[in-house]
Design a protein around this motif. Sequence first.
Motif, PDB file in Angstrom:
ATOM      1  N   UNK A 238       0.808  -1.204   0.104  1.00  0.00           N
ATOM      2  CA  UNK A 238       0.079  -0.005   0.224  1.00  0.00           C
ATOM      3  C   UNK A 238       0.964   1.185  -0.007  1.00  0.00           C
ATOM      4  N   UNK A 239       2.062   1.245   0.810  1.00  0.00           N
ATOM      5  CA  UNK A 239       2.933   2.232   0.938  1.00  0.00           C
ATOM      6  C   UNK A 239       3.316   2.679  -0.415  1.00  0.00           C
ATOM      7  N   UNK A 240       3.916   1.314  -1.289  1.00  0.00           N
ATOM      8  CA  UNK A 240       4.338   1.718  -2.651  1.00  0.00           C
ATOM      9  C   UNK A 240       3.436   2.409  -3.453  1.00  0.00           C
ATOM     10  N   UNK A 241       2.145   1.637  -3.618  1.00  0.00           N
ATOM     11  CA  UNK A 241       1.323   2.004  -4.545  1.00  0.00           C
ATOM     12  C   UNK A 241       1.039   3.889  -4.058  1.00  0.00           C
ATOM     13  N   UNK A 242       0.914   4.049  -2.836  1.00  0.00           N
ATOM     14  CA  UNK A 242       0.605   5.594  -2.745  1.00  0.00           C
ATOM     15  C   UNK A 242       1.803   6.481  -3.138  1.00  0.00           C
ATOM     16  N   UNK A 243       3.036   6.102  -2.988  1.00  0.00           N
ATOM     17  CA  UNK A 243       4.269   6.624  -3.222  1.00  0.00           C
ATOM     18  C   UNK A 243       4.255   6.847  -4.968  1.00  0.00           C
ATOM     19  N   UNK A 244       3.930   5.542  -5.439  1.00  0.00           N
ATOM     20  CA  UNK A 244       3.779   5.724  -6.871  1.00  0.00           C
ATOM     21  C   UNK A 244       2.720   6.790  -7.424  1.00  0.00           C
ATOM     22  N   UNK A 245       1.712   6.425  -6.889  1.00  0.00           N
ATOM     23  CA  UNK A 245       0.426   7.354  -7.119  1.00  0.00           C
ATOM     24  C   UNK A 245       0.644   8.927  -7.132  1.00  0.00           C
ATOM     25  N   UNK A 269       7.690   6.197 -16.133  1.00  0.00           N
ATOM     26  CA  UNK A 269       6.840   7.138 -15.883  1.00  0.00           C
ATOM     27  C   UNK A 269       6.977   8.382 -16.788  1.00  0.00           C
ATOM     28  N   UNK A 270       6.090   9.255 -17.354  1.00  0.00           N
ATOM     29  CA  UNK A 270       4.566   9.103 -16.671  1.00  0.00           C
ATOM     30  C   UNK A 270       3.730   7.838 -17.320  1.00  0.00           C
ATOM     31  N   UNK A 271       3.928   7.233 -18.426  1.00  0.00           N
ATOM     32  CA  UNK A 271       3.120   6.434 -19.099  1.00  0.00           C
ATOM     33  C   UNK A 271       2.589   5.270 -18.361  1.00  0.00           C
ATOM     34  N   UNK A 272       3.649   4.697 -17.948  1.00  0.00           N
ATOM     35  CA  UNK A 272       3.458   3.473 -17.235  1.00  0.00           C
ATOM     36  C   UNK A 272       2.747   3.291 -15.928  1.00  0.00           C
ATOM     37  N   UNK A 273       2.308   4.447 -15.455  1.00  0.00           N
ATOM     38  CA  UNK A 273       2.018   4.619 -13.889  1.00  0.00           C
ATOM     39  C   UNK A 273       0.897   3.651 -13.528  1.00  0.00           C
ATOM     40  N   UNK A 274      -0.185   3.843 -14.520  1.00  0.00           N
ATOM     41  CA  UNK A 274      -1.398   3.041 -14.276  1.00  0.00           C
ATOM     42  C   UNK A 274      -1.136   1.488 -14.151  1.00  0.00           C
ATOM     43  N   UNK A 275      -0.393   1.156 -15.292  1.00  0.00           N
ATOM     44  CA  UNK A 275      -0.134  -0.241 -15.191  1.00  0.00           C
ATOM     45  C   UNK A 275       0.621  -0.847 -13.999  1.00  0.00           C
ATOM     46  N   UNK A 276       1.532   0.004 -13.436  1.00  0.00           N
ATOM     47  CA  UNK A 276       2.137  -0.387 -12.257  1.00  0.00           C
ATOM     48  C   UNK A 276       1.127  -0.267 -10.961  1.00  0.00           C
TER      49      UNK A 276
END
Length: 298
Positions: A238-245, A269-276
């Motif tokens: 969850x931390x990793x997700x929040x950080x990438x977001x 980034x920025x393109x691959x963010x949603x996939x991650x």
Amino acid sequence: METVVESEGMHYEGYCIRPPSEAYSILLQVTLGCSHNKCTFCGSYKDKRFTIKDDEIILSDILFASKYMKRQDRVFLMDGDALIIPQKRLMWILDRIREHLPWVRRVGAYANTKGIKMKSLEQLIELRENGLGILYLGVETGDPELRKKINKGSTAQTCIEMGRKIKDAGIKLSVTVLLGIAGREGSLAHARATGELLSAMDPNYVGALTVMLIPGTPLYEEHRKGEFQLPDEKELLEELREMIAHTHLSRGLFFSNHASNYLPVKAKLPKGKQEALDLIDAALKGEVGLRPEWMRAL
Ligand code: SF4
């Protein structure tokens, strides 16, 4: 950070550490230890007092490399913060590398905010023109209070400015951030503040490592006394997700494929963010396997 075994020909002293991406580089030890050496989680150079190695030893290692390391076209300057070396001496080292190892295409080193601060932009440009192509900076967190708590030695703002200075000099900037360093309670605030710091700094590469508890470090002691609790696997994801977001890079690579992490992520980034983010969501739902505990390492 990874450990390298001692060799016969080069004058390596103590444990030698380099970034994973410098695995095939000529490792040239120009300093011993780290001039800061106070971060509470870091056990990297506890065995060494900071010194700059003698020019003769450095030259002897360059000459050794010139005979036996002709296939390695990168040099990594160890240990902790080669930028601390006064400009004239550092230029001399880069000159000797160019002279004796003309096939080397890039020189890299770890840096910290103190070392970067000591160099002017013009000096950094001079170093880049002489072969310094990449610097690795430990950001760890963007959370102001947490930076103080872990003794990072600089504010988030200084860290941003120093990172930008590296980029302004045309040197590639690779930074690391630490998952889990805020413990359980501060986890998401750390993630958001770190994402914001990264967005302001805009590095070329971000590597997210998971904090490991190293015996002998203050953080280890805090944990032993029950004052610091590591987030569990789910909380780290969850931390990793929040950080990438919260990370907005103009063009960069965000990866968490280090052996210390539970889930390898590599996002352009920025393109691959949603996939991650989707991959992390799938892992949170149990649809993607995580790296088992026994396979995790520093
Ligand atoms: S600046 Fe880097 S090498 Fe030095 S103590 Fe902190 S984490 Fe360790």
